[in-house]
Design an enzyme around this catalytic site. Sequence first.
Site, PDB file in Angstrom:
ATOM      1  N   CYS A   9       1.098  -0.986  -0.311  1.00 33.95           N
ATOM      2  CA  CYS A   9      -0.209   0.377   0.153  1.00 33.95           C
ATOM      3  C   CYS A   9       0.858   1.330   0.436  1.00 33.95           C
ATOM      4  O   CYS A   9       1.329   1.486  -1.028  1.00 33.95           O
ATOM      5  CB  CYS A   9      -0.535  -0.292   1.147  1.00 33.95           C
ATOM      6  SG  CYS A   9      -2.400   1.470   0.632  1.00 33.95           S
ATOM      7  N   GLU A  14      -1.223  -8.432   4.611  1.00 36.95           N
ATOM      8  CA  GLU A  14      -1.066  -8.780   6.800  1.00 36.95           C
ATOM      9  C   GLU A  14      -1.634  -8.587   6.915  1.00 36.95           C
ATOM     10  O   GLU A  14      -2.530  -8.550   7.961  1.00 36.95           O
ATOM     11  CB  GLU A  14       0.232  -7.733   6.586  1.00 36.95           C
ATOM     12  CG  GLU A  14      -0.715  -6.330   7.391  1.00 36.95           C
ATOM     13  CD  GLU A  14      -0.838  -5.238   6.057  1.00 36.95           C
ATOM     14  OE1 GLU A  14      -0.480  -5.905   4.465  1.00 36.95           O
ATOM     15  OE2 GLU A  14      -0.946  -4.391   5.980  1.00 36.95           O
ATOM     16  N   HIS A  35      -3.119  -5.609   0.727  1.00 36.52           N
ATOM     17  CA  HIS A  35      -2.837  -5.417   2.479  1.00 36.52           C
ATOM     18  C   HIS A  35      -3.270  -7.269   2.710  1.00 36.52           C
ATOM     19  O   HIS A  35      -3.689  -7.600   3.507  1.00 36.52           O
ATOM     20  CB  HIS A  35      -3.394  -5.011   3.622  1.00 36.52           C
ATOM     21  CG  HIS A  35      -3.367  -3.457   3.348  1.00 36.52           C
ATOM     22  ND1 HIS A  35      -2.606  -2.525   4.075  1.00 36.52           N
ATOM     23  CD2 HIS A  35      -4.140  -2.600   2.958  1.00 36.52           C
ATOM     24  CE1 HIS A  35      -2.664  -1.470   4.141  1.00 36.52           C
ATOM     25  NE2 HIS A  35      -3.600  -1.017   3.272  1.00 36.52           N
TER      26      HIS A  35
END
Lengths: 228, 79
Positions: free
Chosen positions: A88, A198, A196
Amino acid sequence: MSLKAGVVVFPGSNCDRDLAVALRRAGADVTMIWHKETELPAGLDLVGVPGGFSFGDYLRCGAIAARAPIMRAVVDFVHAGGYGLGVCNGFQVLIETGLLPGALMRNAGLRFVCAPVGLEVATTDSAFTRAYARGERLEIPIAHHDGNYFADPETLAALADQDRIALRYTENPNGSAADIAGILSENRRVLGLMPHPERAVDPAHGGADGARMFAGLVAALSGEAVRA
Amino acid sequence: MKARVHVTLKTGVLDPQGEAVRHSLGALGFEGVGEVRIGKVIELEVAETDRAAAEARVREMCEKLLANTVIENYAVEIA
């Protein structure tokens, strides 16, 4: 030996700890690195540049962070064969350093989009995507205002010819050229992506499709003498 | 000296913000507005006293930070 990763922290980073947690869960040793440092800790295999709003997104997203002292060390590290992952805002930073080509512009719909999106794995030829199958569909969240990938036609053609498009959106949320959600560097050791991973490493996140990216990375890099 | 930098999007780069402004102008009754492009103006004070030196310095700043030359053009004015 497990993978040794560093996660860079800028003022305004807000996914740094999430990235560290995801890497640790996959078995990596993680060190956080403040942006004012001028050197990376010794022996790293991977540097992660996290999401957030570094330096308030002033001037252009990622522009100020890309000129922070630590980024000179990150560029040298990558040039020496180190691995890099930019998520990002981290993708925006890597693009601003010139480690990845193109630009990330304001979303075509002008809106900040925060939603899970469908992705297609466009190549498995990288440490980041090798744990997936080519063409596999994933669901991973995005949360950005400036993720509209732009590059000139020659760069887009080169990315496609060299199999460097890692992930594509199945339904383009931001106007990105060629539905690009993530790209690889020429040596395939740097991945920049707007989604994302994560934020999708545990069923409690609503999905765990990102977990294999970290697991694949750790498997690929553990015990390997990564740096030249 | 004072310098003013104009940063504009290159031709061929879509400007969704400009497009939104064009629509909004239309909604306000301003007819006949063609393409709208949004850029930035950056004003700087620099220590140089020589115009040419100041311009060269500011152009270097543009290349290194103020503009993203992948998508933006810049023009430097020395006041």
